[in-house]
Structures are given as structure tokens and as C-alpha cells.
Design a protein around this motif. Structure first.
Motif, PDB file in Angstrom:
ATOM      1  N   GLN A 189      -6.246  15.537   5.645  1.00  0.00           N
ATOM      2  CA  GLN A 189      -7.323  14.851   5.025  1.00  0.00           C
ATOM      3  C   GLN A 189      -7.474  14.028   3.853  1.00  0.00           C
ATOM      4  O   GLN A 189      -6.899  12.937   3.028  1.00  0.00           O
ATOM      5  N   GLU A 218      -3.562  12.361   3.051  1.00  0.00           N
ATOM      6  CA  GLU A 218      -4.274  10.553   4.040  1.00  0.00           C
ATOM      7  C   GLU A 218      -5.090  10.273   2.722  1.00  0.00           C
ATOM      8  O   GLU A 218      -5.177   8.758   2.474  1.00  0.00           O
ATOM      9  N   ARG A 219      -6.038  10.693   1.302  1.00  0.00           N
ATOM     10  CA  ARG A 219      -6.979  10.353   0.870  1.00  0.00           C
ATOM     11  C   ARG A 219      -5.688   9.778   0.205  1.00  0.00           C
ATOM     12  O   ARG A 219      -6.005   8.580  -1.497  1.00  0.00           O
ATOM     13  N   ALA A 256      -2.548   9.641   0.093  1.00  0.00           N
ATOM     14  CA  ALA A 256      -1.158   8.049   0.412  1.00  0.00           C
ATOM     15  C   ALA A 256      -2.401   6.860   0.152  1.00  0.00           C
ATOM     16  O   ALA A 256      -1.948   6.046  -0.089  1.00  0.00           O
ATOM     17  N   ARG A 257      -3.889   6.744   0.412  1.00  0.00           N
ATOM     18  CA  ARG A 257      -4.478   5.754   0.439  1.00  0.00           C
ATOM     19  C   ARG A 257      -5.122   5.126  -1.120  1.00  0.00           C
ATOM     20  O   ARG A 257      -5.000   4.199  -1.374  1.00  0.00           O
ATOM     21  N   ILE A 258      -5.281   6.103  -1.824  1.00  0.00           N
ATOM     22  CA  ILE A 258      -4.859   5.398  -3.183  1.00  0.00           C
ATOM     23  C   ILE A 258      -3.824   5.158  -4.085  1.00  0.00           C
ATOM     24  O   ILE A 258      -4.258   4.451  -4.722  1.00  0.00           O
ATOM     25  N   SER A 292      -1.662   3.751  -2.726  1.00  0.00           N
ATOM     26  CA  SER A 292      -1.177   2.376  -2.135  1.00  0.00           C
ATOM     27  C   SER A 292      -2.312   1.277  -2.367  1.00  0.00           C
ATOM     28  O   SER A 292      -2.202   0.124  -3.350  1.00  0.00           O
ATOM     29  N   GLU A 293      -3.859   1.729  -2.670  1.00  0.00           N
ATOM     30  CA  GLU A 293      -4.567   0.347  -3.433  1.00  0.00           C
ATOM     31  C   GLU A 293      -4.150   0.670  -4.810  1.00  0.00           C
ATOM     32  O   GLU A 293      -4.807  -0.496  -5.495  1.00  0.00           O
TER      33      GLU A 293
END
Length: 386
Positions: free
Chosen positions: A186, A189-190, A192-194, A196-197
């Protein structure tokens, strides 16, 4: 067989774990006129009675092989029924061994169990393969294709057994391990999401401001020197500047003076504000706050000395006079701030840089340092970062 012969026979039986076939191959052939040998089943029984040691899990296979030799002698390969009976005996002996290992050696017990199960599966697969080959040979020429498929099935089973052996140590992970793995996944994934944002939003305010500040400092032959962000950054940056000046000064002069640390600088600023109260009261006194001007000034100085409250231009002005140094502050979007100009020729200017968007909380002070490779190298470094 005499007494000495019987003793040597018993000693050999203990060493070889009951391998009757190897003993028979190694023994010299006797003439037909000699007395007949005792059957293998009778000769193998005394070593078992004389050996009080429990059968270990690793030796269970050898011990059961000797039992099969005793029962079947040299009648041929082991049948399915005998093999299943041997497996059952080996597993019973293995369970006793696991009980002796205790709960502290669960990993070792699991590994031994996995190895034994894999070996049993391999033996059954080999037996099935032999039986299929025998059936195909008996059936005639049509058995070639079936034998090939049986061999492929045997190889597949062997691959599965190897995979089972390799994963024996990781078999049945604990709940805590599963929880840790889930949290790690998790978090990844967090992150990686940050990332990309942030990439979609473009350069941050901090990155833009630092790039502009480097461009501002480059003509002066200076670069940014990072300072810890802990509430003492202004005082730590001044301490860093005084340390650089002391290192650049001649040995005779630098050895006679010590560099004040950030706590000492806080006390120096508070002492100067107290001793020059009339100069600082207009910036400290608040009519809407409780207490008179003197009380508010003393409360301000006590907080300055004993906490990590941020410093600003008021403290910079006090330290410029207390240290008798010129202090310069570089910042983007505003002119150069210079304090204590009357001390410009005393020991070199203390130079800082100020950032509004360095961290989430806001303002931050860094020190500066001479560019090692010159302005060209700094410019090339910025191009590489972009």
C-alpha cells in the motif's frame, strides 16, 4: 559363524544402516560346498535389537529400505503396496522426531516435513512411470508415445516437487508477515500515486524558487548550502557562516576565537534586545496583548532564548550588532537585505539565503558556500537536473 565373525558382522551392520544389498555385493563368493548363509531377514534383526538410538527423520528412508529388503529380499523392485507401507512408517517416525524438536524449531520441522513429502511424491511418481513403461512395453509398438507422455508427466511432477522444496521455508506465512507485506504494498502504491500526481502538476513552488535562487547567487560565485529545518535554521545558518570564515582565516587568528553555536547565538540576540530595549520595543510591543511593554519584551526574549521559535529580521539586526558583522540575505523577488553595514570590513559578511516555499510550513533560511567548479559547473548541474 564364530563369535569373532558375529561381532564383525554386527559392527558392519551399524555402519551401513542396514543396506543388505551392498553387503551382499561386497562379500566374497563362497563355494557351493560351504555351509549355507543365514537369510537376510535373520541376519538383519540383531543390529536392530542392539541399536537403542531412535530413528532420525533424515535416516528414516534408509532404515525403511532395509525393512523392505528384509521382507522382499531380492525378489525385485518395490511394489506400490510396500512403498505406501514404508511411507507410512517413515511418516510415523518423522512425527516422533518433530515432537522431540519441540516448538522452538518449527521452521526446521516444517522443512523436514516438506522434504519427506516431496521425496514420497517423487518415489510414487517414479513408480507410476515404471509401471506405465512396463505396460507400454507389454502392449507393443504403441507404447512409445505413452512412455514419452509418462516421462513428461514425471518431469512435471519433479518440477512441482522442487518448487515445493524451494518454498518450504516460506510455507504458510504468519499473519504479521502478511500484514507487513500488505502495508508495504500500500505504501509503494501511495508513493507511486503521489509521484505521478506531482509529475502531472509540473515543478513545485520549492523547485522553482530554488532554481531562481541559484541563478541569483551564481554571479556572486555562491551556491546554496542546506541547513537543517528544526526552528533554529536562522541561527544554524549564521553558525555555519562563522565556521566557514574561521576555516578560511589564518591559523593564528582562528585558533584564538571560538565559533558560537546556535544556542549561544540565541542568547546573544536576546541579550542585545534587552540592552537596547528602546530600539526593539516598537517591533515587540502589542497594545492588544496582556502586560506592559517591559513585560512583553522580557517574555519575547525568554521565548527567544529557551525555545525553537523562528527568527527573522529583528533577530538578524540584533545579531549583526552583537557580532559586529555585516549580514546579507538573498531572496527571490525582493532586493538584497543588508544589515550592520557599518561592520562591512570586519571579518567578512555573513551571507544567508531566504526561501518562502522550502517546506510545507513555509519560510526557511539556508547558508551559502563558494561554488567549487565555478558558475559554469553549477549551470551545467542545473541543466542536468532539468
Amino acid at each position: 559363524m564364530g563369535r569373532r565373525g558375529m561381532k564383525s558382522f554386527l559392527k558392519g551392520a551399524h555402519k551401513q544402516h542396514g543396506s543388505d544389498d551392498e553387503a551382499a555385493d561386497a562379500a566374497p563368493e563362497q563355494p557351493s560346498t560351504s555351509a549355507p548363509k543365514a537369510p537376510a531377514s535373520q541376519s538383519a534383526q540383531p543390529p536392530k535389537a542392539a541399536d537403542p538410538q531412535p530413528v532420525k527423520a533424515a535416516d528414516a528412508h534408509d532404515a525403511d529400505d532395509s525393512d523392505d529388503d528384509e521382507e522382499g529380499g531380492s525378489k525385485g523392485p518395490e511394489t506400490r503396496g510396500k512403498m505406501l507401507q514404508r511411507h507410512k512408517r517413515e511418516m510415523a517416525a518423522h512425527k516422533k522426531t518433530v515432537q522431540k524438536l519441540g516448538s522452538k524449531k518449527k521452521d526446521e520441522a516444517a522443512r523436514l516435513t516438506a522434504e519427506m513429502e516431496a521425496r514420497h511424491a517423487r518415489e510414487l511418481a517414479e513408480l507410476e512411470q515404471r509401471e506405465q513403461q512396463q505396460q507400454q512395453q507389454a502392449a507393443g509398438g504403441a507404447g512409445g508415445e505413452a512412455a514419452a507422455s509418462a516421462a513428461a508427466a514425471g518431469e512435471q511432477l519433479a518440477g512441482l516437487e522442487l518448487a515445493a522444496e524451494a518454498g518450504a521455508e516460506h510455507k504458510k506465512p504468519s499473519k504479521a508477515q502478511k500484514r507487513r507485506e500488505k502495508l508495504a504494498q500500500q505504501e509503494a502504491e501511495r508513493a507511486a500515486r503521489i509521484a505521478s500526481e506531482q509529475a502531472a502538476l509540473g515543478p513545485s513552488d520549492k523547485a522553482v524558487e530554488e532554481a531562481q535562487l541559484r541563478a541569483l547567487l551564481r554571479p556572486h560565485g555562491l551556491g546554496i548550502r542546506e541547513i537543517r529545518a528544526d526552528g533554529h535554521c536562522l541561527y544554524r545558518a549564521i553558525e555555519d557562516q562563522l565556521t566557514q570564515h574561521a576555516q578560511q582565516a589564518p591559523t593564528s587568528s582562528s585558533s584564538s576565537t571560538s565559533v558560537p553555536d546556535y544556542q549561544t547565538l540565541r542568547r546573544l540576540a536576546a541579550a542585545h534586545i534587552r540592552s537596547h530595549a528602546d530600539d526593539f520595543l516598537p517591533f515587540v510591543y502589542d497594545e492588544d496583548a496582556a502586560g506592559g511593554p517591559a513585560e512583553q519584551l522580557e517574555e519575547y526574549c525568554e521565548e527567544l532564548e529557551g525555545s525553537a521559535v523562528w527568527g527573522g529580521q529583528l533577530e538578524l539586526g540584533a545579531l549583526a550588532q552583537a557580532l559586529r558583522r555585516q549580514i546579507k540575505v538573498y531572496a527571490t523577488g525582493m532586493p538584497l537585505v543588508s544589515l550592520g553595514d557599518e561592520h562591512a570590513g570586519a571579518g567578512g559578511a555573513v551571507q544567508l539565503c531566504y526561501l518562502r516555499h522550502a517546506f510545507g510550513l513555509g519560510e526557511h533560511y539556508n547558508s551559502v558556500e563558494p561554488l567549487v567548479g565555478g558558475a559554469e559547473e553549477e549551470e551545467g548541474k542545473e541543466e542536468g537536473e532539468r
